[in-house]
Scaffold this motif. Structure first.
Motif, short mmCIF file in Angstrom:
data_model
loop_
_atom_site.label_atom_id
_atom_site.label_comp_id
_atom_site.label_asym_id
_atom_site.label_seq_id
_atom_site.Cartn_x
_atom_site.Cartn_y
_atom_site.Cartn_z
N LEU A 1 0.83 -1.21 0.00
CA LEU A 1 0.00 0.00 0.00
C LEU A 1 0.86 1.26 0.00
O LEU A 1 0.55 2.24 -0.69
CB LEU A 1 -0.93 0.01 1.21
N LYS A 2 1.98 1.22 0.76
CA LYS A 2 2.88 2.37 0.80
C LYS A 2 3.49 2.61 -0.55
O LYS A 2 3.64 3.76 -0.99
CB LYS A 2 3.96 2.15 1.86
N LYS A 3 3.87 1.54 -1.24
CA LYS A 3 4.47 1.68 -2.57
C LYS A 3 3.45 2.20 -3.57
O LYS A 3 3.76 3.06 -4.41
CB LYS A 3 5.04 0.35 -3.04
N MET A 4 2.21 1.69 -3.49
CA MET A 4 1.16 2.16 -4.39
C MET A 4 0.82 3.62 -4.11
O MET A 4 0.56 4.41 -5.02
CB MET A 4 -0.08 1.28 -4.24
N MET A 5 0.83 3.98 -2.83
CA MET A 5 0.57 5.36 -2.44
C MET A 5 1.68 6.27 -2.98
O MET A 5 1.42 7.38 -3.44
CB MET A 5 0.50 5.44 -0.91
N ILE B 1 -8.16 11.89 -10.61
CA ILE B 1 -9.18 11.70 -9.58
C ILE B 1 -8.96 10.37 -8.86
O ILE B 1 -9.02 10.30 -7.62
CB ILE B 1 -10.59 11.73 -10.20
N ALA B 2 -8.68 9.31 -9.61
CA ALA B 2 -8.50 7.98 -9.03
C ALA B 2 -7.27 7.94 -8.12
O ALA B 2 -7.34 7.41 -7.00
CB ALA B 2 -8.38 6.95 -10.14
N THR B 3 -6.14 8.48 -8.59
CA THR B 3 -4.92 8.43 -7.80
C THR B 3 -5.00 9.33 -6.58
O THR B 3 -4.48 8.98 -5.51
CB THR B 3 -3.70 8.82 -8.65
N LEU B 4 -5.66 10.49 -6.72
CA LEU B 4 -5.82 11.37 -5.56
C LEU B 4 -6.70 10.72 -4.50
O LEU B 4 -6.37 10.74 -3.31
CB LEU B 4 -6.44 12.70 -6.00
N ALA B 5 -7.81 10.12 -4.94
CA ALA B 5 -8.71 9.45 -3.99
C ALA B 5 -7.98 8.30 -3.29
O ALA B 5 -8.09 8.15 -2.06
CB ALA B 5 -9.93 8.92 -4.74
N PHE B 6 -7.23 7.52 -4.05
CA PHE B 6 -6.47 6.41 -3.46
C PHE B 6 -5.45 6.93 -2.46
O PHE B 6 -5.32 6.40 -1.35
CB PHE B 6 -5.77 5.62 -4.56
#
Length: 201
Positions: free
Chosen positions: A11-15, A64-69
């Motif tokens: 999750l940290k890497k994806m973030m 929008i998708a990356t900001l929400a994630f």
């Protein structure tokens, strides 16, 4: 336990990747904004092309998708840490900065992004040059954009320094470079309202 740790790392890497996507967008957006210095015709031509291209809705969806994630993962991780570890997470975060300051900065960025987006969507692209000029002739807009840029630059420096560590690269060697990159980006954005102010004088 290993599953939990692996999931946290993933999750940290994806973030971090989501944050990097916004970083590269920030540079792209700056390059487009800098056409303002080339005059109304060049500035308008760029945004008419960009807003009418297939690239625009794709990029908007990804943003929008990356900001929400990014936001959801950051908030849920912090809430989960607070519940599971209690007082340990009441230490300053990041170092020497109270958590309320760090989270207030992130909140300001989110509000600024939403405000700026709504503002830009409400402007006719054909009149964008004159609208931008009018916006930065109002002192209140200088205050809003100044606060937003300060919050973004702080978050960006922290993110650039730590994203490299999250992705497996030591961040200590890149703090100076991260600071230089942030200063260059912020100088580019600041050059637009400063140019308008200079022209007015």
């Amino acid at each position: 336990m290993n599953y939990t740790n692996n999931r946290t790392v993933s999750l940290k890497k994806m973030m971090a990747m989501a944050g990097l996507f916004w970083f590269f967008f920030l540079i792209f957006y700056l390059l487009g904004a800098l056409t303002f210095h080339s005059g109304e015709e060049a500035f308008t031509a760029f945004y008419v092309w960009f807003n009418g291209s297939i690239f625009y809705p794709v990029l908007a969806t990804l943003l929008i998708a990356t900001l929400a994630f990014h936001v959801v993962v950051a908030v849920t991780r912090q809430l989960s840490n607070n519940i599971s570890s209690g007082d340990r997470y009441k230490k300053p975060y990041p170092k020497a900065v109270p958590r309320i300051v760090a989270w207030s900065g992130a909140s300001i960025i989110l509000i600024f992004i939403i405000t700026h987006t709504v503002q830009m969507l409400s402007i006719n692209t054909v009149d964008l040059y004159s609208e931008i000029t009018n916006i930065f002739q109002r002192p209140v807009m200088w205050a809003i954009y100044g606060l937003g840029m300060i919050a973004i630059s702080t978050h960006l420096h922290h993110g650039l320094s730590n994203v490299l560590q999250t992705l497996g690269v030591s961040s200590k060697q890149h703090k100076g470079i991260a600071l230089l990159i942030v200063l260059l980006i912020m100088a580019g954005y600041a050059s637009i309202p400063l140019g308008i102010l200079y022209a007015k004088v």
